[in-house]
Write an enzyme that holds these catalytic residues in place. Sequence first.
Site, PDB file in Angstrom:
ATOM      1  N   TRP A  92      49.931  31.650  81.389  1.00  0.00           N
ATOM      2  CA  TRP A  92      49.779  32.803  82.300  1.00  0.00           C
ATOM      3  C   TRP A  92      48.673  32.465  83.291  1.00  0.00           C
ATOM      4  O   TRP A  92      47.612  31.974  82.889  1.00  0.00           O
ATOM      5  CB  TRP A  92      49.404  34.099  81.553  1.00  0.00           C
ATOM      6  CG  TRP A  92      49.089  35.175  82.555  1.00  0.00           C
ATOM      7  CD1 TRP A  92      49.984  35.854  83.326  1.00  0.00           C
ATOM      8  CD2 TRP A  92      47.786  35.629  82.957  1.00  0.00           C
ATOM      9  NE1 TRP A  92      49.321  36.715  84.173  1.00  0.00           N
ATOM     10  CE2 TRP A  92      47.979  36.592  83.961  1.00  0.00           C
ATOM     11  CE3 TRP A  92      46.479  35.310  82.567  1.00  0.00           C
ATOM     12  CZ2 TRP A  92      46.905  37.253  84.597  1.00  0.00           C
ATOM     13  CZ3 TRP A  92      45.421  35.962  83.183  1.00  0.00           C
ATOM     14  CH2 TRP A  92      45.641  36.923  84.179  1.00  0.00           C
TER      15      TRP A  92
ATOM     16  N   GLU B  38      54.504  33.432  81.582  1.00  0.00           N
ATOM     17  CA  GLU B  38      54.368  34.894  81.522  1.00  0.00           C
ATOM     18  C   GLU B  38      54.209  35.473  82.923  1.00  0.00           C
ATOM     19  O   GLU B  38      53.241  35.197  83.613  1.00  0.00           O
ATOM     20  CB  GLU B  38      53.142  35.252  80.654  1.00  0.00           C
ATOM     21  CG  GLU B  38      52.894  36.742  80.544  1.00  0.00           C
ATOM     22  CD  GLU B  38      51.634  37.077  79.720  1.00  0.00           C
ATOM     23  OE1 GLU B  38      50.892  36.151  79.335  1.00  0.00           O
ATOM     24  OE2 GLU B  38      51.404  38.274  79.483  1.00  0.00           O
TER      25      GLU B  38
ATOM     26  N   LYS C   7      54.050  38.650  85.881  1.00  0.00           N
ATOM     27  CA  LYS C   7      53.253  39.865  86.018  1.00  0.00           C
ATOM     28  C   LYS C   7      53.611  40.531  87.331  1.00  0.00           C
ATOM     29  O   LYS C   7      54.062  39.863  88.259  1.00  0.00           O
ATOM     30  CB  LYS C   7      51.776  39.472  85.992  1.00  0.00           C
ATOM     31  CG  LYS C   7      50.834  40.643  85.887  1.00  0.00           C
ATOM     32  CD  LYS C   7      49.485  40.208  85.354  1.00  0.00           C
ATOM     33  CE  LYS C   7      48.538  41.399  85.382  1.00  0.00           C
ATOM     34  NZ  LYS C   7      47.284  41.138  84.723  1.00  0.00           N
TER      35      LYS C   7
ATOM     36  N   ASP D 248      55.712  40.596  78.781  1.00  0.00           N
ATOM     37  CA  ASP D 248      54.566  41.444  78.399  1.00  0.00           C
ATOM     38  C   ASP D 248      54.890  42.829  78.930  1.00  0.00           C
ATOM     39  O   ASP D 248      55.113  43.006  80.134  1.00  0.00           O
ATOM     40  CB  ASP D 248      53.292  40.869  79.037  1.00  0.00           C
ATOM     41  CG  ASP D 248      52.043  41.698  78.738  1.00  0.00           C
ATOM     42  OD1 ASP D 248      52.110  42.932  78.833  1.00  0.00           O
ATOM     43  OD2 ASP D 248      50.989  41.098  78.439  1.00  0.00           O
TER      44      ASP D 248
ATOM     45  N   HIS E  23      53.545  44.345  82.165  1.00  0.00           N
ATOM     46  CA  HIS E  23      53.681  43.590  83.416  1.00  0.00           C
ATOM     47  C   HIS E  23      54.878  43.976  84.277  1.00  0.00           C
ATOM     48  O   HIS E  23      55.381  43.163  85.032  1.00  0.00           O
ATOM     49  CB  HIS E  23      53.738  42.095  83.098  1.00  0.00           C
ATOM     50  CG  HIS E  23      52.437  41.558  82.571  1.00  0.00           C
ATOM     51  ND1 HIS E  23      52.198  40.226  82.379  1.00  0.00           N
ATOM     52  CD2 HIS E  23      51.288  42.187  82.220  1.00  0.00           C
ATOM     53  CE1 HIS E  23      50.971  40.054  81.915  1.00  0.00           C
ATOM     54  NE2 HIS E  23      50.412  41.237  81.811  1.00  0.00           N
TER      55      HIS E  23
ATOM     56  N   HIS F 194      54.641  39.748  74.585  1.00  0.00           N
ATOM     57  CA  HIS F 194      53.303  40.307  74.433  1.00  0.00           C
ATOM     58  C   HIS F 194      53.496  41.807  74.348  1.00  0.00           C
ATOM     59  O   HIS F 194      53.910  42.431  75.327  1.00  0.00           O
ATOM     60  CB  HIS F 194      52.414  39.990  75.640  1.00  0.00           C
ATOM     61  CG  HIS F 194      51.707  38.680  75.524  1.00  0.00           C
ATOM     62  ND1 HIS F 194      50.849  38.211  76.482  1.00  0.00           N
ATOM     63  CD2 HIS F 194      51.727  37.741  74.534  1.00  0.00           C
ATOM     64  CE1 HIS F 194      50.361  37.046  76.098  1.00  0.00           C
ATOM     65  NE2 HIS F 194      50.891  36.729  74.923  1.00  0.00           N
TER      66      HIS F 194
ATOM     67  N   ASP G 171      46.064  47.291  78.911  1.00  0.00           N
ATOM     68  CA  ASP G 171      45.863  46.644  77.612  1.00  0.00           C
ATOM     69  C   ASP G 171      45.143  47.522  76.595  1.00  0.00           C
ATOM     70  O   ASP G 171      44.196  47.097  75.940  1.00  0.00           O
ATOM     71  CB  ASP G 171      45.171  45.282  77.785  1.00  0.00           C
ATOM     72  CG  ASP G 171      46.122  44.261  78.380  1.00  0.00           C
ATOM     73  OD1 ASP G 171      47.077  43.882  77.706  1.00  0.00           O
ATOM     74  OD2 ASP G 171      45.925  43.853  79.553  1.00  0.00           O
TER      75      ASP G 171
ATOM     76  N   ASP H 291      49.030  41.772  72.662  1.00  0.00           N
ATOM     77  CA  ASP H 291      48.093  41.464  73.738  1.00  0.00           C
ATOM     78  C   ASP H 291      47.417  42.742  74.216  1.00  0.00           C
ATOM     79  O   ASP H 291      48.001  43.506  74.985  1.00  0.00           O
ATOM     80  CB  ASP H 291      48.837  40.780  74.908  1.00  0.00           C
ATOM     81  CG  ASP H 291      47.879  40.390  76.031  1.00  0.00           C
ATOM     82  OD1 ASP H 291      46.656  40.407  75.801  1.00  0.00           O
ATOM     83  OD2 ASP H 291      48.359  40.061  77.133  1.00  0.00           O
TER      84      ASP H 291
HETATM   85  C1  RNT Z   1      47.264  39.055  81.579  1.00  0.00           C
HETATM   86  C2  RNT Z   1      48.224  38.550  80.564  1.00  0.00           C
HETATM   87  C3  RNT Z   1      47.671  37.553  79.590  1.00  0.00           C
HETATM   88  C4  RNT Z   1      46.292  37.906  79.085  1.00  0.00           C
HETATM   89  C5  RNT Z   1      45.838  37.125  77.887  1.00  0.00           C
HETATM   90  C6  RNT Z   1      44.364  37.235  77.663  1.00  0.00           C
HETATM   91  O1  RNT Z   1      47.747  40.087  82.318  1.00  0.00           O
HETATM   92  O2  RNT Z   1      48.808  39.621  79.891  1.00  0.00           O
HETATM   93  O3  RNT Z   1      48.563  37.385  78.558  1.00  0.00           O
HETATM   94  O4  RNT Z   1      46.204  39.266  78.747  1.00  0.00           O
HETATM   95  O5  RNT Z   1      46.255  35.837  77.989  1.00  0.00           O
HETATM   96 ZN    ZN Z   2      50.038  39.167  78.191  1.00  0.00          ZN
END
Ligand code: RNT
Ligand code: ZN
Length: 414
Positions: free
Chosen positions: A181, A220, A222, A254, A257, A281, A291, A321
């Site tokens: 990421w 990953e 976003k 995630d 995201h 995630h 988060d 996460d």
């Molecule tokens: C950030 C991502 C990533 C981080 C971690 C710490 O937006 O979600 O995965 O949160 O790697």
């Molecule tokens: Zn993440």
Amino acid sequence: MTRFDSAKEKYAALGVDVDRALSLLASKAISIHCWQGDDVTGFENTGEALSGGIQTTGNYPGKARTPAELMADFDKAASLIPGKKRINLHASYAIFKGERVDRDKLLPEHFDAWIAYAKERGYGIDFNPTCFSHPMVKDGLTLSSPDEEVRRFWIDHCIACRRIAAYIAKELGSPVLNNVWIPDGYKHVPADRLGPRARLAAALDEIFAEKLDGVIDCVESKVFGIGVESYTTGSNEFYMSYAASHPGVYNLLDNGHYHPTEMVGDKIPALLTFFDKVPLHVTHPVRWDSDHVVLLDDEVKEIATEIVRCDALDKVLIGLDYFDASINRVAAWVIGTRNMEKALLNALLMPHAKLKELQDSGSFTEMMMLQEECKTLPLGDIWEKYCEMQGVPADASWYEEIRTYEKEVLSLRK
Ligand code: RNT
Ligand code: ZN
């Protein structure tokens, strides 16, 4: 008749095999992120603030400051969480015995202490290059930077991380998910959206060039980060296309995201149509990728339901996460991970075959009725049994242990 036996009968009446559900749940590992324990600080001691458009807020006392403290805290949390565990590490949690090296020079041996820790406890490990909180992040950019030197540094870091992941996999005899990421993007409306993505694609090609056994590669995406609101280089379409055109590279979802009305639960079967693995995630985004600690909310239940309904417990790699600094961090681990387990149990106790049959025969009234009736089945009685079988507290009494740990350990950290 015990509450468990009576609950079991209720589920059996719907055609749900509770014993099977319990054994499937016990065999599915959850990858617990180490970074909840210290607000994503790591052990480099460079004094760099958390950067990359992610943020921890709060200053609850007692955060882990050393490997020993983080490990002890993780152990305390793990003792209160049922089920199989993996630990998810970031490169910034390297443990140096002697000389320190920068991130582009990291070696497998810098994770030997973690490997020993995991081995002793029977945990698998997952891994992440740390492409933020570092002076080589220039103008907020890493792998997509127009500066050759910056790009080189981060490509070398990611290559080093893949080799570390391969070493860990070999040592533990369990594949390691290595998740890339990066925070790259722009606060303002960019003048070139293609150039950065072309540079990122070329950088990824270099990173993934080496064939390594035991490493599961993923990227990953976003939608935006704080201070990076107008453009994200590694967007969903970008990484999805990259993964689809590069066998062996997977797209990690995630659930913080995406736009707030997009549901990751729905994306899982979409990806399972084409990929044999879907890494996740799981987080709790509140209005943005905040988060927060994972709750047993509709999104998390739906994610778990899709995993089970698609018969994909082996294909979906569940990682957590979140990083909440406003509450007891050990409790944050316990609450979030227990919730993930509960969501899976809930999903495993649904009469999926029957529900699918109702959908395919166009019996939508009955399907809706059954879906809603399932929501008030005695999940809690089965959960209690599962916790008992796993040797962890079944009810809120686990919090007493946190209270004691806070008093005897965390509060002494000044
Ligand atoms: C950030 C991502 C990533 C981080 C971690 C710490 O937006 O979600 O995965 O949160 O790697
Ligand atoms: Zn993440």
